[in-house]
Write a protein that holds these residues in place. Structure first.
Motif, PDB file in Angstrom:
ATOM      1  N   TYR A  49       1.552 -17.632   2.981  1.00 27.77           N
ATOM      2  CA  TYR A  49       1.631 -16.807   1.774  1.00 27.77           C
ATOM      3  C   TYR A  49       1.350 -17.597   0.517  1.00 27.77           C
ATOM      4  CZ  TYR A  49       2.679 -12.421   3.889  1.00 27.77           C
ATOM      5  OH  TYR A  49       2.542 -11.259   4.588  1.00 27.77           O
ATOM      6  N   TRP A  64      -3.622  -5.830  -1.470  1.00 27.80           N
ATOM      7  CA  TRP A  64      -2.952  -4.581  -1.836  1.00 27.80           C
ATOM      8  C   TRP A  64      -1.900  -4.262  -0.786  1.00 27.80           C
ATOM      9  CZ3 TRP A  64      -7.562  -5.088   0.472  1.00 27.80           C
ATOM     10  CH2 TRP A  64      -7.824  -4.317   1.608  1.00 27.80           C
ATOM     11  N   ARG A  72       7.182  -3.058  12.246  1.00 27.18           N
ATOM     12  CA  ARG A  72       7.777  -4.211  11.599  1.00 27.18           C
ATOM     13  C   ARG A  72       9.033  -3.802  10.810  1.00 27.18           C
ATOM     14  NH1 ARG A  72       3.705  -7.162   8.778  1.00 27.18           N
ATOM     15  NH2 ARG A  72       4.675  -6.991   6.739  1.00 27.18           N
ATOM     16  N   LYS A  75       8.624  -2.038   7.311  1.00 27.94           N
ATOM     17  CA  LYS A  75       8.183  -2.804   6.132  1.00 27.94           C
ATOM     18  C   LYS A  75       6.665  -2.694   5.950  1.00 27.94           C
ATOM     19  CE  LYS A  75      12.028  -5.952   6.509  1.00 27.94           C
ATOM     20  NZ  LYS A  75      12.546  -5.472   7.837  1.00 27.94           N
ATOM     21  N   ALA A  76       6.242  -2.664   4.713  1.00 25.44           N
ATOM     22  CA  ALA A  76       4.804  -2.533   4.411  1.00 25.44           C
ATOM     23  C   ALA A  76       4.094  -3.871   4.596  1.00 25.44           C
ATOM     24  CB  ALA A  76       4.614  -2.039   2.984  1.00 25.44           C
ATOM     25  N   ARG A  78       1.071  -6.495   3.399  1.00 26.40           N
ATOM     26  CA  ARG A  78       0.179  -6.780   2.274  1.00 26.40           C
ATOM     27  C   ARG A  78      -1.183  -7.164   2.867  1.00 26.40           C
ATOM     28  NH1 ARG A  78      -0.422  -7.414  -3.117  1.00 26.40           N
ATOM     29  NH2 ARG A  78       1.687  -6.729  -3.544  1.00 26.40           N
TER      30      ARG A  78
ATOM     31  N   LEU B  23       7.830 -10.265  -2.389  1.00 32.01           N
ATOM     32  CA  LEU B  23       7.352 -10.797  -1.116  1.00 32.01           C
ATOM     33  C   LEU B  23       8.155 -10.266   0.063  1.00 32.01           C
ATOM     34  CD1 LEU B  23       6.659 -14.537  -2.002  1.00 32.01           C
ATOM     35  CD2 LEU B  23       5.001 -12.793  -1.358  1.00 32.01           C
ATOM     36  N   ASP B  25       8.899  -7.369   1.583  1.00 34.24           N
ATOM     37  CA  ASP B  25       8.284  -6.528   2.604  1.00 34.24           C
ATOM     38  C   ASP B  25       7.255  -7.289   3.409  1.00 34.24           C
ATOM     39  OD1 ASP B  25       7.902  -2.964   1.901  1.00 34.24           O
ATOM     40  OD2 ASP B  25       9.668  -4.216   2.363  1.00 34.24           O
ATOM     41  N   ALA B  26       6.344  -7.960   2.694  1.00 32.39           N
ATOM     42  CA  ALA B  26       5.234  -8.608   3.371  1.00 32.39           C
ATOM     43  C   ALA B  26       5.736  -9.694   4.314  1.00 32.39           C
ATOM     44  CB  ALA B  26       4.267  -9.183   2.336  1.00 32.39           C
ATOM     45  N   GLY B  29       8.461  -8.568   6.894  1.00 34.07           N
ATOM     46  CA  GLY B  29       7.758  -7.706   7.846  1.00 34.07           C
ATOM     47  C   GLY B  29       6.963  -8.521   8.843  1.00 34.07           C
ATOM     48  N   LEU B  70       0.660 -15.573 -10.268  1.00 34.56           N
ATOM     49  CA  LEU B  70      -0.183 -14.390 -10.079  1.00 34.56           C
ATOM     50  C   LEU B  70       0.030 -13.382 -11.199  1.00 34.56           C
ATOM     51  CD1 LEU B  70      -0.134 -13.621  -6.279  1.00 34.56           C
ATOM     52  CD2 LEU B  70      -2.066 -14.282  -7.689  1.00 34.56           C
ATOM     53  N   ALA B  73       0.877  -9.511 -10.369  1.00 29.59           N
ATOM     54  CA  ALA B  73      -0.093  -8.721  -9.620  1.00 29.59           C
ATOM     55  C   ALA B  73       0.534  -8.132  -8.354  1.00 29.59           C
ATOM     56  CB  ALA B  73      -1.294  -9.575  -9.258  1.00 29.59           C
ATOM     57  N   TRP B  74       1.529  -8.838  -7.846  1.00 29.83           N
ATOM     58  CA  TRP B  74       2.112  -8.359  -6.594  1.00 29.83           C
ATOM     59  C   TRP B  74       3.360  -7.515  -6.812  1.00 29.83           C
ATOM     60  CZ3 TRP B  74       1.843 -12.034  -1.782  1.00 29.83           C
ATOM     61  CH2 TRP B  74       0.486 -12.351  -1.552  1.00 29.83           C
ATOM     62  N   ARG B  79      -0.818  -3.508  -8.467  1.00 27.47           N
ATOM     63  CA  ARG B  79      -2.158  -3.040  -8.131  1.00 27.47           C
ATOM     64  C   ARG B  79      -2.116  -2.384  -6.774  1.00 27.47           C
ATOM     65  NH1 ARG B  79      -6.614  -7.483  -8.881  1.00 27.47           N
ATOM     66  NH2 ARG B  79      -5.298  -8.384  -7.269  1.00 27.47           N
ATOM     67  N   ARG B  80      -1.079  -1.600  -6.613  1.00 19.97           N
ATOM     68  CA  ARG B  80      -0.836  -1.067  -5.299  1.00 19.97           C
ATOM     69  C   ARG B  80      -2.017  -0.215  -4.824  1.00 19.97           C
ATOM     70  NH1 ARG B  80       3.984   0.038  -2.418  1.00 19.97           N
ATOM     71  NH2 ARG B  80       3.711   1.775  -0.969  1.00 19.97           N
ATOM     72  N   ALA B  81      -2.573  -0.628  -3.727  1.00 18.68           N
ATOM     73  CA  ALA B  81      -3.605   0.155  -3.042  1.00 18.68           C
ATOM     74  C   ALA B  81      -4.794   0.512  -3.937  1.00 18.68           C
ATOM     75  CB  ALA B  81      -3.031   1.420  -2.430  1.00 18.68           C
ATOM     76  N   ARG B  83      -8.382  -0.279  -4.827  1.00 26.31           N
ATOM     77  CA  ARG B  83      -9.527  -1.039  -4.302  1.00 26.31           C
ATOM     78  C   ARG B  83     -10.556  -1.087  -5.402  1.00 26.31           C
ATOM     79  NH1 ARG B  83     -10.384  -0.053   1.855  1.00 26.31           N
ATOM     80  NH2 ARG B  83     -11.776  -1.749   1.343  1.00 26.31           N
ATOM     81  N   THR B  84     -10.775  -2.297  -5.876  1.00 24.25           N
ATOM     82  CA  THR B  84     -11.497  -2.442  -7.133  1.00 24.25           C
ATOM     83  C   THR B  84     -12.979  -2.140  -7.022  1.00 24.25           C
ATOM     84  OG1 THR B  84     -11.675  -4.748  -6.587  1.00 24.25           O
ATOM     85  CG2 THR B  84      -9.950  -4.125  -8.135  1.00 24.25           C
ATOM     86  N   THR B  85     -13.523  -2.166  -5.815  1.00 23.36           N
ATOM     87  CA  THR B  85     -14.977  -2.089  -5.756  1.00 23.36           C
ATOM     88  C   THR B  85     -15.498  -0.839  -5.085  1.00 23.36           C
ATOM     89  OG1 THR B  85     -14.926  -3.288  -3.711  1.00 23.36           O
ATOM     90  CG2 THR B  85     -15.282  -4.576  -5.718  1.00 23.36           C
TER      91      THR B  85
END
Lengths: 119, 892
Positions: A49, A64, A72, A75-76, A78, B23, B25-26, B29, B70, B73-74, B79-81, B83-85
């Protein structure tokens, strides 16, 4: 390489490549697994990370938050994906390496074969 | 589906505690996910151990620090979901731009060559367009030009000048015009300066005809020029002259300046946008034409402005009536007068010149268009090669859903950036080039002044050309890329032996086009060079080498006509005393000086043909020793000598005039009497010269030489022949004239060769331009070919390796690699020859002494091109022979 492009650490390069390889399925755990299985680099979740965040800081990857999943513990994930800068950085890395490798295969083979004159 | 194992509660609680919320959840998880996997694959115990291990090695401080960098940003909702492009137009375009710049920065060599070659191509087009713009497109500053006309007399050309009496008849005998005028260009001296200012002397309401109001002061009052007493000599300044010599000061009104030694009062300054009657020829000052009344000048250009309600038809009818009245009063056998009107709105430079300039402009546009086409073709070829190298990249992008549109857009962005950059450099290049070109003053009797600074219209033209060029050379690679199939490309079929086949791909066609185009340009250059070489072998009829000259003008210095000849004698005596001078003489002009000063001559023993009172021949007023000094050979009879004050005027004429008068070039006219329009007393032929070229090496205009002693001539050329530098001698002549009288108007000191150089100006410039553009085109074609052959070699490396390992001769391999390239070149040469042969016919009107389909030129150019092409193909093909079979087979 032009000055204003960020230099990449070894692990950063490998992580970028892992994100590239994984495509739509890149997230922390899958990147870590990819690094372990393909690159033989066993790193902790924490390190993955830190590296990913650093890459995002450099603008090389985008991330995102996905939707929570049951697998999990609700939990979401990333998700990560390579940005255009990341692609460019990788290409540049690759070209540098390829330039360095140009015509070296034969020498390498000779050295491996114990030919002292090579190199 | 079994419920996934839960990680150890305590450990998980600690992890949550240590992690920042962003951090949680990520990371937690991920840990939970992997714990479950490990538990499933191994034992719960080992999974738990692993989990604890990860907890111990969790680096909360580093994670938090990195998270802070950052900048939120997180954070949830950051910037949840997003998609910039994936959507929007601007964003991807900006991204495409950024990507493109990054690519180009990584390939500075390619970018530089691309921009440079585009700059040359676009710059050349911009330069030519600038000239066309100023000559053909610019507003000449005439008010309602569709109501203003130029009036000429129909003679050998439809645009002959008219005389003052005719002008007066038109003015008084018509009602369709609200204003009528006449003008002539004359060089004048202003103040004590020894330079030549071109002036327009006007009769009538010139500014009324032009519809021009002075920006300052007033226009001429009608009739000002007929005030023979000249109680008020007045002058109107052009805007440029006012800025250059009067500092743009409004206080100039009422100031006195001396024009040809006479004080004149400045009464007006013209507006900046008024280009004068002939655009490109800058008149510094405008003067009433006092002289026209008394001298019955016949070198006037008429002009008129239609009155309200009057039609062109009406004016035509009235002019015909005036002409009929004039003809009725002319002697029997005189050429009938016929007037010819040209609307100002249809005039670009001058009606006669327009007919000559337009095809030149077309030729130039053709040449620079070809250069740009070649530059674009080359880039298209480069980009194609790169596109096929990047095929895999594009395929991946498309496989990831980038969409053809996006890939095509990126390629087109790239080519557009290159071409716009090339356009920017091209504008700068063209401006430099034009300034350089126009800073070399040709030895013209009038000063050429073209404002070619890049205006809005030129920038717009350049932008359009750049974008078209970018589109042109970008569209081929873009098309190819968009056609590329994802799956086969990703499976990597480029290493196969079949990949290198197909000479007739798009790049091949482009090479053929390039070779053909450069052949066309080089053939053009060759024709002009041959034409120049032919011109150099022509005897101009005099010997410019060693001849120096300077113009002295006692008339405009204020000398009385009776004082002119003694002044010339004193000057010549001093000139002959200069060290190194072998011969010196005075004369009104030298051959190849350009100019139109004619006089009429006819035989006395036959009645003139109806409609042709006199033959008009270019006249030279020659002083004693003129033929010796200029190196003009007398073929029969003798030079003019010292004529008696009375009796017939001795005449020397050129062989071409003899031919015209007696219809027999071998006729010996010496001793024959002739009638002259210039003298009542008639003439007597005393000598004949070879054909002399006056206005160009291609002409053979009839020449007549009359003795200066019988006429009052000013200005004259002082000519001195001798050894040493002609330029230095010309300066010596200038100095001795200034020593004799510091006020004397002395100008245009130069060598006769420089003066004659203008006659060769056009073919020299054409040859120079075509040769340099042709060489450039050849270079680009060679680079293109080099690229194509090199690329073939790279792609067929494996095949070559196999061939060599099977015992193929390395020389054969090189020939095999070259073959494809040479087939392209051969096709290009053949196609180019066809086009060039057709184009050569169009060039014929610009050539001298060489046919537009000259076989020697075409064969020579084809051989040169084939040689260069063979070299360009051989260099990369040679590499094929060095391929090591094993390595080639191992690679990929």
């Amino acid at each position: 390489m032009p000055r204003d492009e960020p230099t990449l650490g070894d692990l950063e390069k490998l992580t970028l490549l892992a994100v590239l390889r994984l495509g739509e399925t890149a997230y922390g755990a899958s990147v870590r697994k990819e690094l372990a299985e393909r690159a033989g680099r066993s790193v902790t979740v924490s390190t993955v990370y830190v590296t990913l965040m650093r890459l995002e800081e450099k603008g090389l990857v985008e991330s995102w938050l996905g939707e929570p999943t049951g697998v999990r513990g609700g939990k979401a994930k990333r998700h990560f994906r390579l940005g255009p800068e990341g692609a460019a950085a990788l290409r540049s890395e690759r070209e540098t390496l390829e330039r360095m490798w140009e015509d070296m295969e034969e020498r390498l083979v000779r050295i491996e074969a114990g030919d002292a004159r090579a190199g | 589906m079994p419920v996934p194992a839960e990680p150890p509660r305590l450990a998980e609680a600690l992890v949550r505690l240590l992690l920042p919320p962003e951090l949680e959840d990520a990371v937690a998880g991920d840990l939970a996910e992997e714990f479950a996997e490990r538990a499933r694959a191994g034992s719960r115990v080992s999974a738990a151990l692993w989990y604890w291990g990860q907890l111990l090695r969790l680096r909360p401080i580093r994670l938090r620090r990195q998270l802070r960098r950052l900048g939120g940003a997180w954070s949830p909702g950051g910037r949840r979901a997003v998609r910039t492009t994936s959507s929007g137009f601007i964003e991807p375009t900006m991204e495409t731009l950024k990507q493109t710049f990054r690519r180009l920065r990584r390939e500075p060599g390619f970018a530089t060559i691309a921009v440079l070659s585009l700059a040359l191509g676009i710059g050349a087009n911009t330069a030519v367009f600038s000239l066309v713009n100023v000559l053909f497109l610019q507003d000449r500053g005439i008010y309602e030009p569709e109501r203003a006309v130029q009036i000429y007399r129909v003679g050998d050309s439809p645009y002959w000048s008219i005389s003052w009496p005719w002008y007066r008849e038109i003015r008084d005998g018509t009602t369709a015009f609200e204003a009528v005028s006449a003008l002539r260009f004359v060089p004048v001296r202003i103040g004590d300066r020894d330079d030549v200012v071109s002036a327009v002397r006007v009769s009538g309401d010139y500014f009324g005809v032009m519809g021009v109001q002075p920006a300052l002061g007033r226009a001429f009052v009608p009739g000002e020029e007929t005030d023979v007493e000249r109680s008020s000599d007045v002058v109107i300044l052009s805007h440029d002259y006012w800025l250059r010599f009067e500092g743009g000061s409004p206080a100039v009104l009422g100031r006195e300046i001396r024009v040809n030694a006479r004080p004149h009062t400045v009464v007006g300054v013209l507006p900046p946008d008024f280009q004068g009657s002939v655009s490109g020829v800058s008149a510094g000052v405008y003067l009433p034409d006092h002289g026209a009344v008394t001298s019955r000048a016949d070198n006037l250009w008429g002009g008129g402005r239609l009155a309200d309600g009057a039609t062109l038809r009406q004016a035509e009818t009235e002019l015909a009536v005036v002409a009929a009245a004039i003809n009725a009063g002319r002697p029997e056998g005189a050429t009938p007068i016929e007037f010819n009107m040209v609307l100002e709105s249809g005039v670009h430079v001058q009606p006669g010149l327009d007919e000559a300039i337009a095809p030149m402009a077309a030729l130039l546009f053709g040449v620079v268009g070809l250069v740009l086409l070649i530059a674009c073709t080359n880039l298209a070829s480069f980009l194609l090669a790169r596109a096929s190298d990047r095929k895999k990249e594009f395929a991946v992008r498309m496989a990831l859903g980038a969409g053809r549109g996006r890939v095509v857009r990126q390629l087109l962005t790239e080519s557009t950036i290159l071409s716009v950059a090339g356009g920017v450099c091209g504008v700068i290049l063209s401006w430099w080039g034009l300034r350089l070109l126009l800073s070399v003053p040709p030895a013209l009797p009038v000063s050429v002044d073209l404002d070619v600074s890049p205006g809005l219209r030129i920038l717009a033209f350049t932008l359009v050309v750049s974008l078209l060029a970018g589109l042109f050379f970008g569209v081929f690679p873009a098309l190819q890329a968009s056609r590329s199939e994802v799956a086969p490309t990703l499976r990597d079929e480029s290493g196969g032996t079949t990949g290198g086949r197909g000479t007739w791909n798009l790049r091949g066609v482009l090479v053929v086009a390039q070779v053909a185009l450069s052949l066309v340009l080089l053939a053009g250059a060759g024709l002009f060079l041959r034409s120049l070489a032919q011109a150099a072998t022509i005897d101009p009829g005099f010997d410019p080498e060693g001849l120096a000259m300077v113009t002295v003008d006692p008339a405009t210095t204020g000398y009385e006509p009776a004082e002119w000849a003694p002044l010339y004698d004193r000057l010549l005596a001093r000139a002959r005393a200069l060290p190194g001078v072998e011969a010196a003489a005075a004369g009104s002009r030298v051959p190849l000086q350009l100019g139109n000063y004619r006089t009429g001559v006819r035989r006395t023993d036959v009645e003139p043909e109806p409609g042709r009172e006199y033959w008009f021949a270019q006249v030279v007023y020659a002083g004693e020793g003129y033929f010796e000094a200029t190196g003009t050979e007398i073929r029969r009879g003798r030079p003019l000598g010292t004529p008696d004050p009375g009796g017939p005027v001795p005449v020397v004429m050129s062989r071409s005039l003899v031919d015209r008068l007696w219809n027999d070039p071998a006729f010996d006219p010496v001793g024959q009497p002739v009638r002259l329009s210039a003298s009542e007393e008639g003439g007597l032929v005393v000598g004949v010269t070879e054909t002399v070229h006056v206005n160009g090496l291609g002409d053979d205009e009839a020449m007549i030489y009359l003795p200066m002693a019988r006429f009052e001539i000013s200005p004259v050329l002082l000519l001195a022949r001798g050894s040493g530098s002609e330029a230095a001698r010309a300066e010596e002549l200038r100095q001795l004239a200034k020593e004799l009288d510091p006020d004397l108007y002395v100008h245009s000191a130069m060598s006769a060769e420089r003066s004659a150089g203008l006659a060769l100006f056009l073919p020299r410039m054409a040859a120079g331009l075509l040769a340099s553009f042709g060489a450039l085109a050849l270079l680009m074609a060679a680079i293109g070919l080099y690229g194509v052959v090199g690329y073939t070699v790279r792609r067929r490396e494996k095949e070559v390796g196999i061939r060599i390992s099977l015992g193929a001769d390395r020389g054969d391999v090189v020939r095999l690699m070259m073959k494809g390239g040479l087939v392209l070149v051969g096709t290009g040469v053949a196609a180019g020859l066809v086009v060039a042969l057709a184009g050569g016919r169009l060039l014929e009107r610009f050539l001298y002494g060489v046919s537009g389909t000259d076989p020697l030129t075409f064969a020579g150019i084809a051989v040169v091109l084939l040689g260069v092409a063979a070299l360009a193909a051989w260099l990369p093909a040679r590499r094929a022979a060095r391929i090591e079979p094993l390595e080639a087979l191992r690679s990929q």
